[in-house]
Structure formats: C-alpha cells, structure tokens
Design an enzyme around this catalytic site. Structure first.
Site, PDB file in Angstrom:
ATOM      1  N   GLU A  58      -8.003   4.512  13.506  1.00 21.88           N
ATOM      2  CA  GLU A  58      -7.057   3.945  12.550  1.00 21.88           C
ATOM      3  C   GLU A  58      -6.480   5.025  11.635  1.00 21.88           C
ATOM      4  O   GLU A  58      -5.288   5.013  11.310  1.00 21.88           O
ATOM      5  CB  GLU A  58      -7.739   2.858  11.713  1.00 21.88           C
ATOM      6  CG  GLU A  58      -8.275   1.683  12.527  1.00 21.88           C
ATOM      7  CD  GLU A  58      -9.728   1.854  12.932  1.00 21.88           C
ATOM      8  OE1 GLU A  58     -10.442   0.840  12.997  1.00 21.88           O
ATOM      9  OE2 GLU A  58     -10.162   3.008  13.193  1.00 21.88           O
ATOM     10  N   CYS A  83     -14.210  -0.383  10.734  1.00 20.47           N
ATOM     11  CA  CYS A  83     -15.463  -0.272   9.989  1.00 20.47           C
ATOM     12  C   CYS A  83     -15.237  -0.616   8.512  1.00 20.47           C
ATOM     13  O   CYS A  83     -14.138  -0.501   7.979  1.00 20.47           O
ATOM     14  CB  CYS A  83     -16.049   1.122  10.131  1.00 20.47           C
ATOM     15  SG  CYS A  83     -15.036   2.441   9.440  1.00 20.47           S
ATOM     16  N   ARG A 196     -23.594  13.042  35.063  1.00 21.43           N
ATOM     17  CA  ARG A 196     -24.546  13.598  34.098  1.00 21.43           C
ATOM     18  C   ARG A 196     -23.843  14.016  32.811  1.00 21.43           C
ATOM     19  O   ARG A 196     -24.359  13.807  31.711  1.00 21.43           O
ATOM     20  CB  ARG A 196     -25.265  14.805  34.702  1.00 21.43           C
ATOM     21  CG  ARG A 196     -26.239  14.480  35.820  1.00 21.43           C
ATOM     22  CD  ARG A 196     -26.821  15.770  36.397  1.00 21.43           C
ATOM     23  NE  ARG A 196     -27.780  15.522  37.469  1.00 21.43           N
ATOM     24  CZ  ARG A 196     -28.414  16.479  38.135  1.00 21.43           C
ATOM     25  NH1 ARG A 196     -28.166  17.761  37.842  1.00 21.43           N
ATOM     26  NH2 ARG A 196     -29.275  16.169  39.095  1.00 21.43           N
ATOM     27  N   ASP A 212     -39.534  18.643  42.918  1.00 20.81           N
ATOM     28  CA  ASP A 212     -38.142  19.082  43.082  1.00 20.81           C
ATOM     29  C   ASP A 212     -37.754  20.232  42.165  1.00 20.81           C
ATOM     30  O   ASP A 212     -36.769  20.926  42.429  1.00 20.81           O
ATOM     31  CB  ASP A 212     -37.184  17.913  42.825  1.00 20.81           C
ATOM     32  CG  ASP A 212     -37.322  16.811  43.859  1.00 20.81           C
ATOM     33  OD1 ASP A 212     -38.044  17.004  44.849  1.00 20.81           O
ATOM     34  OD2 ASP A 212     -36.697  15.750  43.666  1.00 20.81           O
ATOM     35  N   LEU A 216     -31.442  19.401  36.126  1.00 22.28           N
ATOM     36  CA  LEU A 216     -30.905  18.228  35.419  1.00 22.28           C
ATOM     37  C   LEU A 216     -29.793  18.602  34.448  1.00 22.28           C
ATOM     38  O   LEU A 216     -29.743  18.113  33.317  1.00 22.28           O
ATOM     39  CB  LEU A 216     -32.022  17.465  34.686  1.00 22.28           C
ATOM     40  CG  LEU A 216     -33.166  16.933  35.561  1.00 22.28           C
ATOM     41  CD1 LEU A 216     -34.112  16.089  34.721  1.00 22.28           C
ATOM     42  CD2 LEU A 216     -32.658  16.151  36.754  1.00 22.28           C
ATOM     43  N   ARG A 219     -24.032  21.587  35.922  1.00 24.25           N
ATOM     44  CA  ARG A 219     -23.509  22.920  36.227  1.00 24.25           C
ATOM     45  C   ARG A 219     -22.339  22.922  37.216  1.00 24.25           C
ATOM     46  O   ARG A 219     -21.589  23.899  37.271  1.00 24.25           O
ATOM     47  CB  ARG A 219     -24.634  23.809  36.773  1.00 24.25           C
ATOM     48  CG  ARG A 219     -25.261  23.308  38.056  1.00 24.25           C
ATOM     49  CD  ARG A 219     -26.542  24.073  38.399  1.00 24.25           C
ATOM     50  NE  ARG A 219     -27.178  23.551  39.614  1.00 24.25           N
ATOM     51  CZ  ARG A 219     -27.971  22.494  39.622  1.00 24.25           C
ATOM     52  NH1 ARG A 219     -28.208  21.824  38.498  1.00 24.25           N
ATOM     53  NH2 ARG A 219     -28.526  22.075  40.747  1.00 24.25           N
ATOM     54  N   GLU A 294     -32.655   9.662  37.403  1.00 24.54           N
ATOM     55  CA  GLU A 294     -32.647  10.270  38.721  1.00 24.54           C
ATOM     56  C   GLU A 294     -34.068  10.547  39.188  1.00 24.54           C
ATOM     57  O   GLU A 294     -34.336  11.511  39.901  1.00 24.54           O
ATOM     58  CB  GLU A 294     -31.815  11.558  38.707  1.00 24.54           C
ATOM     59  CG  GLU A 294     -30.336  11.337  38.429  1.00 24.54           C
ATOM     60  CD  GLU A 294     -29.505  12.577  38.684  1.00 24.54           C
ATOM     61  OE1 GLU A 294     -29.869  13.371  39.581  1.00 24.54           O
ATOM     62  OE2 GLU A 294     -28.491  12.746  37.997  1.00 24.54           O
ATOM     63  N   GLY A 296     -37.909   9.536  40.928  1.00 25.01           N
ATOM     64  CA  GLY A 296     -38.315   9.134  42.266  1.00 25.01           C
ATOM     65  C   GLY A 296     -38.390   7.623  42.393  1.00 25.01           C
ATOM     66  O   GLY A 296     -38.060   6.869  41.469  1.00 25.01           O
ATOM     67  N   SER A 302     -39.954   0.846  38.911  1.00 24.02           N
ATOM     68  CA  SER A 302     -40.533   0.306  37.670  1.00 24.02           C
ATOM     69  C   SER A 302     -39.442  -0.218  36.739  1.00 24.02           C
ATOM     70  O   SER A 302     -39.586  -1.285  36.139  1.00 24.02           O
ATOM     71  CB  SER A 302     -41.347   1.389  36.954  1.00 24.02           C
ATOM     72  OG  SER A 302     -42.465   1.771  37.710  1.00 24.02           O
TER      73      SER A 302
END
Length: 350
Positions: A58, A83, A196, A212, A216, A219, A294, A296, A302
């Site tokens: 605004e 706001c 990412r 692995d 993370l 790049r 990302e 397993g 879960s």
C-alpha cells in the site's frame, strides 16, 4: 465518483495478485501483497511488498501516485487486508485514510491474530467504504504458506521424493560408500533446486544425512539457500558431513544437549514423545512458514501418517530395479501430472 462493476473489481484485484507474486521467496514471514490505486478506471499507482522489513504494498502504491490530489476520488485495491499495527513499518490502514482514499477493495482478510479484521475495522471507523472477498480463493492460494502457518500453527509442508517405475526410492544400502541410486534426470534435479530456493527450510532424517551426505542447498539455480533441518536422535552423525560445513544455517533436533557452533544449532526435544509435532512447534515459534522435506521413506511416511503435509511432489522415472527401499505410500489422487524430460512429476494436494 465511479468505482466500476464487480468484473472491474476482479480485474484490478487480479492485477494485485500478479504484483504480489513478485515478492515470492523474499517476504516471509510476511505475506505477499500487491496493491493498485484506480482513478476514473485508470491505474494511477501500484506497488507490492518486495522484501521483508521494507515498505508494504500500500505504501509503495500510494507513493507511486504522482498527483496525490486524485487520491480522494480514487479506489485502492489490495490482495490482503491492510495491517493495523506497528511492526517493521507503520500501519497501512492509517496511511490509507490519511491519504484521503474513500474506498478500499480487499481480496481476503488476514488471519494473523495481530491483524485479523482489525485493519478492516479501522478503515470503516475512519469512514472508508470497504469491500471484501473479491477473488478471495485466489488470494488465499497465493499465500497458502502464510495462511497455513497462522491457521494450523505449523509450516506449510511439501513432501518431495523420486521413485522408480516399480516403486522404490533407492537400492538397499548400509553405509555411505555405496552410491545412492540416481532416479530422476538432470532437468528434475534443477527443478528441485529451484524449489529449495523458494522455501524457508529443508528437512531430512538421520539415514539420509548419513548415507547420502547431501548439501541441501540451491547450488544449481540463482536463489537463496534454505535453513537445513536434520532429525538426529543421538547426535551421532560425523562432523565431516556436508550438512555441518557451516555454509548455511543448520538446525539439528536431537535428544542430547550440544553447544551451537559454526552456523550450527542443536535443539533438544523428547524423542520418547511425538517427535514431529515437537519439531513443528519449534518451527512455528521461529516463524518458519514453509518446509520442503527430502528425507528418506521413513520420515516421509511418518509425516503422511501423522497428517503433517500439504503438498507432495513425486517424480516417477522409467527405471526398474526389482528390489530396494520402498517409496512412501500416499493415499491420494494427483491434481496434476507433468512430464519433465523422461520423468513424470505427480503433484498431490491434501
């Protein structure tokens, strides 16, 4: 004074949403907001919230109006309720009525408790005509991370994995000397790095970190690196892992107290209780509005089983391996299927 019909209102709100999207990835924990000011069916000023801590939409739109005398006969369109509180910047609702604007069209209300209708009420008390609910669904969709965060008291959670055509996410491995199975193609990998860069955090579990040794980061694209989150009950992961190289902020949830160092923080939780809910509570307290997971199969499953997900992005390749680590089971129908080279990308939404 002429403010136009509903279709014209939708047209200008649509422009607000287009502007708002320019702030994607740069304004969290604030929402993306766009604003246009219309006089005699012409846009005389527009703006959007570009970066966290900087001027709101605004403010930028009003400042863009060259002839401020036109504001008293203009309508302000905005994608989210203005706001009403002092934060990094003064209240936008005050600026609006002090500028002489008499009508405000708002796409949707702000469910952040510190706003939540107070901006609309403030405008009405000042004698401003307020219209709400124009393209409300589209506005909520644009800020799905923001609304999920405030309404569910947790981050917006995106699950991501790649699986073979016969339903495996990796070959069975016992240590990091055995190379992971490369499932998705280079185009898909670059897209993942883009994702990412768009989220505030990325999360993996112990096995993914150990086997692995992922970086993370983002790049492969130009963009910001997310906060790295690792679930590691016993804090036994070797310090030589890329996750602990200090190149970006990293948080480890563990049962053991350890001192922070080198851009690395350890947060102690009770692994005998519901782990993921504790993690979500901490991330909510820290204003982390989105997480891409990302991990397993165990961590992903879960989150699915505990209903802690909002989107799933699943790559399925043409590869068959016959046996390996089974992919997570998600009982949902994809809302979209896209071909990324030889891969198929399935998008699921809860």
């Amino acid at each position: 004074m002429y403010f136009g019909c509903v279709n014209e209102q939708q047209k200008y709100v649509q422009r607000c949403l287009q502007l708002a999207a320019n702030g994607f990835g740069n304004v969290a924990p604030n929402p993306m907001v766009g604003c246009v000011i219309v006089h005699d069916d012409k846009i005389i000023g527009e703006g959007y919230h570009a970066n966290y801590g900087e001027a709101h939409a605004e403010v930028n739109a009003i400042n863009a109006v060259k002839d401020k005398a036109l504001l008293k006969d203009a309508a302000l369109y905005v994608s989210l309720e203005p706001c009403s509180h002092f934060g990094k910047t003064p209240p936008c609702s005050d600026l609006i009525f002090e500028s002489g604007i008499k009508k405000v069209i708002i796409a949707c209300s702000d469910t952040n408790p510190i706003v939540a209708g107070k901006g609309i009420e403030k405008l009405k008390r000042a004698g401003v005509e307020v219209v709400t609910g124009v393209l409300e669904n589209e506005a909520r969709k644009l800020n799905k991370r923001f609304f999920t965060f405030h309404e569910k008291k947790r981050p917006y959670i995106i699950l991501k994995w790649a699986q073979t055509a016969d339903g495996f996410i990796d070959r069975k491995r016992t240590d990091s000397t055995e190379l992971a199975l490369q499932i998705s193609n280079e185009h898909s990998k670059r897209l993942v790095h883009k994702w990412r860069s768009e989220e505030q955090a990325i999360m993996v579990g112990t096995n993914t970190a150990r086997l692995d040794n992922p970086q993370l980061n983002a790049r492969l694209v130009a963009g910001k690196n997310p906060l790295r989150i690792v679930l590691n009950k016993n804090a036994e992961l070797p310090e030589s892992l890329s996750l602990f190289d200090g190149s970006q902020s990293t948080v480890v949830f563990t049962s053991r107290k350890k001192d922070a160092k080198n851009n690395l923080e350890f947060i102690t939780i009770d692994f005998e209780k519901i782990v993921l809910q504790q993690v979500m509570n901490v991330l909510f307290e820290r204003q982390i509005q989105s997480v891409i997971v990302e991990g397993g199969s165990k961590l992903l499953q879960s989150l699915i089983d505990e209903n802690l997900w909002d989107e799933a992005r699943v790559f399925i390749s043409e590869t068959f391996i016959g046996d390996g680590v089974s992919a997570p089971k998600l009982n949902a129908v994809p809302v979209n299927i896209e071909h990324i080279g030889t891969d198929r990308l399935y998008l699921f939404k809860k």
